[in-house]
Design a protein around this motif. Structure first.
Motif, PDB file in Angstrom:
ATOM      1  N   THR A 213       8.408 -12.074 -67.166  1.00 14.84           N
ATOM      2  CA  THR A 213       7.962 -12.311 -65.899  1.00 14.84           C
ATOM      3  C   THR A 213       8.071 -13.716 -65.578  1.00 14.84           C
ATOM      4  O   THR A 213       7.603 -14.540 -66.116  1.00 14.84           O
ATOM      5  CB  THR A 213       6.506 -11.728 -66.130  1.00 14.84           C
ATOM      6  N   ILE A 214       8.501 -13.589 -64.293  1.00 16.39           N
ATOM      7  CA  ILE A 214       8.774 -14.963 -63.657  1.00 16.39           C
ATOM      8  C   ILE A 214       7.711 -15.152 -62.424  1.00 16.39           C
ATOM      9  O   ILE A 214       7.798 -14.146 -61.656  1.00 16.39           O
ATOM     10  CB  ILE A 214      10.189 -15.361 -63.087  1.00 16.39           C
ATOM     11  N   PHE A 215       6.959 -15.972 -62.497  1.00 17.44           N
ATOM     12  CA  PHE A 215       5.593 -16.091 -61.361  1.00 17.44           C
ATOM     13  C   PHE A 215       5.801 -17.359 -60.598  1.00 17.44           C
ATOM     14  O   PHE A 215       5.849 -18.437 -61.449  1.00 17.44           O
ATOM     15  CB  PHE A 215       4.214 -15.630 -62.025  1.00 17.44           C
ATOM     16  N   VAL A 216       5.620 -17.481 -59.534  1.00 14.16           N
ATOM     17  CA  VAL A 216       5.828 -18.398 -58.612  1.00 14.16           C
ATOM     18  C   VAL A 216       4.307 -18.489 -57.951  1.00 14.16           C
ATOM     19  O   VAL A 216       4.043 -17.558 -57.072  1.00 14.16           O
ATOM     20  CB  VAL A 216       6.819 -18.445 -57.513  1.00 14.16           C
ATOM     21  N   ASN A 217       3.412 -19.424 -58.082  1.00 14.31           N
ATOM     22  CA  ASN A 217       2.030 -19.325 -57.550  1.00 14.31           C
ATOM     23  C   ASN A 217       2.193 -19.895 -56.054  1.00 14.31           C
ATOM     24  O   ASN A 217       3.242 -20.729 -55.694  1.00 14.31           O
ATOM     25  CB  ASN A 217       1.345 -20.124 -58.477  1.00 14.31           C
ATOM     26  N   LYS A 218       1.240 -19.941 -55.540  1.00 10.44           N
ATOM     27  CA  LYS A 218       1.133 -20.497 -54.045  1.00 10.44           C
ATOM     28  C   LYS A 218       0.835 -22.013 -54.345  1.00 10.44           C
ATOM     29  O   LYS A 218       0.161 -22.428 -55.171  1.00 10.44           O
ATOM     30  CB  LYS A 218      -0.175 -19.736 -53.372  1.00 10.44           C
ATOM     31  N   ALA A 219       1.470 -22.702 -53.572  1.00 13.28           N
ATOM     32  CA  ALA A 219       1.538 -24.317 -53.587  1.00 13.28           C
ATOM     33  C   ALA A 219       0.091 -24.817 -53.152  1.00 13.28           C
ATOM     34  O   ALA A 219      -0.655 -24.121 -52.329  1.00 13.28           O
ATOM     35  CB  ALA A 219       2.268 -24.826 -52.473  1.00 13.28           C
ATOM     36  N   PRO A 220      -0.334 -25.906 -53.709  1.00 13.21           N
ATOM     37  CA  PRO A 220      -1.784 -26.439 -53.452  1.00 13.21           C
ATOM     38  C   PRO A 220      -1.599 -26.806 -51.956  1.00 13.21           C
ATOM     39  O   PRO A 220      -0.567 -27.322 -51.545  1.00 13.21           O
ATOM     40  CB  PRO A 220      -1.847 -27.364 -54.605  1.00 13.21           C
ATOM     41  N   VAL A 221      -2.780 -26.849 -51.431  1.00 13.58           N
ATOM     42  CA  VAL A 221      -2.867 -27.322 -50.175  1.00 13.58           C
ATOM     43  C   VAL A 221      -4.119 -28.084 -49.896  1.00 13.58           C
ATOM     44  O   VAL A 221      -5.116 -28.189 -50.676  1.00 13.58           O
ATOM     45  CB  VAL A 221      -3.436 -26.040 -49.048  1.00 13.58           C
ATOM     46  N   TYR A 222      -4.049 -28.733 -48.703  1.00 14.11           N
ATOM     47  CA  TYR A 222      -5.145 -29.730 -48.419  1.00 14.11           C
ATOM     48  C   TYR A 222      -5.644 -29.390 -46.813  1.00 14.11           C
ATOM     49  O   TYR A 222      -4.860 -28.365 -46.292  1.00 14.11           O
ATOM     50  CB  TYR A 222      -4.776 -31.031 -48.335  1.00 14.11           C
ATOM     51  N   TYR A 223      -6.809 -29.800 -46.447  1.00 11.58           N
ATOM     52  CA  TYR A 223      -7.193 -29.480 -45.120  1.00 11.58           C
ATOM     53  C   TYR A 223      -7.479 -30.491 -44.201  1.00 11.58           C
ATOM     54  O   TYR A 223      -7.729 -31.580 -44.641  1.00 11.58           O
ATOM     55  CB  TYR A 223      -8.477 -28.333 -45.092  1.00 11.58           C
ATOM     56  N   ILE A 224      -6.957 -30.586 -43.004  1.00 13.86           N
ATOM     57  CA  ILE A 224      -7.195 -31.731 -42.113  1.00 13.86           C
ATOM     58  C   ILE A 224      -8.065 -31.133 -40.895  1.00 13.86           C
ATOM     59  O   ILE A 224      -7.691 -29.923 -40.451  1.00 13.86           O
ATOM     60  CB  ILE A 224      -6.116 -32.213 -41.751  1.00 13.86           C
ATOM     61  N   TYR A 225      -9.127 -31.771 -40.471  1.00 11.79           N
ATOM     62  CA  TYR A 225      -9.897 -31.268 -39.171  1.00 11.79           C
ATOM     63  C   TYR A 225     -10.523 -32.444 -38.412  1.00 11.79           C
ATOM     64  O   TYR A 225     -10.122 -33.586 -38.702  1.00 11.79           O
ATOM     65  CB  TYR A 225     -10.759 -30.289 -39.521  1.00 11.79           C
ATOM     66  N   GLY A 226     -11.237 -32.365 -37.403  1.00 15.62           N
ATOM     67  CA  GLY A 226     -11.636 -33.231 -36.549  1.00 15.62           C
ATOM     68  C   GLY A 226     -10.588 -33.709 -35.411  1.00 15.62           C
ATOM     69  O   GLY A 226      -9.831 -32.775 -34.749  1.00 15.62           O
ATOM     70  N   GLU A 227     -10.390 -35.016 -35.284  1.00 18.85           N
ATOM     71  CA  GLU A 227      -9.546 -35.373 -34.010  1.00 18.85           C
ATOM     72  C   GLU A 227      -8.174 -35.313 -34.461  1.00 18.85           C
ATOM     73  O   GLU A 227      -7.428 -36.323 -34.446  1.00 18.85           O
ATOM     74  CB  GLU A 227     -10.023 -36.699 -33.541  1.00 18.85           C
ATOM     75  N   ALA A 228      -7.647 -34.367 -35.018  1.00 15.17           N
ATOM     76  CA  ALA A 228      -6.050 -34.142 -35.324  1.00 15.17           C
ATOM     77  C   ALA A 228      -5.269 -33.196 -34.157  1.00 15.17           C
ATOM     78  O   ALA A 228      -5.920 -32.243 -33.723  1.00 15.17           O
ATOM     79  CB  ALA A 228      -6.003 -33.631 -36.662  1.00 15.17           C
ATOM     80  N   GLN A 229      -4.182 -33.420 -34.260  1.00 15.68           N
ATOM     81  CA  GLN A 229      -3.639 -32.607 -33.177  1.00 15.68           C
ATOM     82  C   GLN A 229      -3.495 -31.087 -33.633  1.00 15.68           C
ATOM     83  O   GLN A 229      -3.631 -30.205 -32.974  1.00 15.68           O
ATOM     84  CB  GLN A 229      -2.144 -33.396 -33.052  1.00 15.68           C
TER      85      GLN A 229
END
Length: 283
Positions: free
Chosen positions: A200-216
């Motif tokens: 079985t070959i498994f590709v996981n979801k990529a790690p993420v970060y979050y940005i908020y506030g005064e961002a476009q």
């Protein structure tokens, strides 16, 4: 007159040879290693659980059997009982059945032919963040991880940079983490291992970060390798006219599981699940 008889003799012999060949085909005479079949596979294809086969013995139609290879890799065959065919090529399986018929004194010179009707065994599961997840037949023994990844259409935009291969090797559990870019940037690197049936070959979801506030464009984003806070903010479109790159706050989960909030520098690395808050400018 002698010449006439000679021509008649040659004609009779040619007719006899043609009839013998036709009878051999009708009775299922062997046609070489692998025996041909409805399922196109290479000569080195190894039978596996779920494969449907037809076993024929030349001039013994009562020994013709259509069956599936069991989960244990065996079939039940007349006269000789259970025969283990899992992991053998079609040519090896033919010799194995012939040997059992010969050693049991059932036939003196058995000529066995096996036809692969349907491929079900020796499949590879490719799951997770790929374009076409599913199970794929392993038709040759020199198939590598990169080949199976290509068969699944490659990694989705949200897929991780690594994949995990699990299975068994030498009857022991097997697990290997492989760097995906390295499979294609390097020339057949050591990590581009050969796959085996049942892997079985498994590709996981990529790690993420979050940005908020005064961002476009606030929201979650994929973390790229070596990403810094400055690059992370740029991926979110940069600060709005009211925002400031000099007033960034970073919330990160510490080793003890608690959230720690600090001022973020543009050169700081971004880690999975980081939260970047773009604050308003003071002026």
């Amino acid at each position: 007159m002698c010449r006439v008889f000679r021509w008649i003799g040659l004609l009779v012999m040619a007719t006899w040879v043609a009839l013998a060949a036709a009878q051999g085909v009708a009775a299922g005479a062997p046609s070489g290693a692998g025996g041909g079949g409805n399922a196109p596979v290479g000569a080195d294809y190894k039978l596996g659980a779920g494969d449907q086969i037809r076993v024929q013995v030349y001039q013994n139609p009562d020994l013709t059997v259509e069956t599936r290879v069991s989960e244990q890799g065996t079939i039940n065959y007349p006269l000789i009982g259970a025969v283990e065919l899992g992991g053998t090529t079609i040519g090896e399986a033919e010799k194995k059945i012939a040997s059992a018929l010969r050693s049991g004194n059932f036939l003196k010179q058995p000529q066995v032919n096996i036809v692969l009707l349907q491929v079900r065994g020796n499949q590879i599961a490719v799951l997770g963040q790929v374009q076409k997840p599913g199970r794929f037949p392993l038709e040759t023994t020199n198939t590598r991880v990169s080949d199976m990844l290509a068969a699944a259409g490659g990694v989705t935009p949200m897929g991780d940079d690594t994949l995990i291969v699990t299975g068994t090797r030498n009857n022991q559990p097997f697990r290997k983490v492989i760097d995906i870019p390295g499979l294609f940037l390097n020339s057949r690197g050591q990590d581009d291992i050969l796959v085996q049936g049942g892997d079985t070959i498994f590709v996981n979801k990529a790690p993420v970060y979050y940005i908020y506030g005064e961002a476009q464009r606030p929201g979650p984003y994929r973390i790229e390798r070596g990403m810094t806070v400055q690059q992370a903010v740029a991926q979110g479109g940069g600060p709005t006219p009211r925002g400031s790159l000099n007033r960034l706050r970073l919330t990160r989960v510490g080793p003890d599981g608690r959230q720690v909030e600090t001022d973020a520098r543009l050169s700081d690395p971004v880690l999975p699940n980081d939260v970047i808050f773009v604050r308003e400018s003071l002026f």
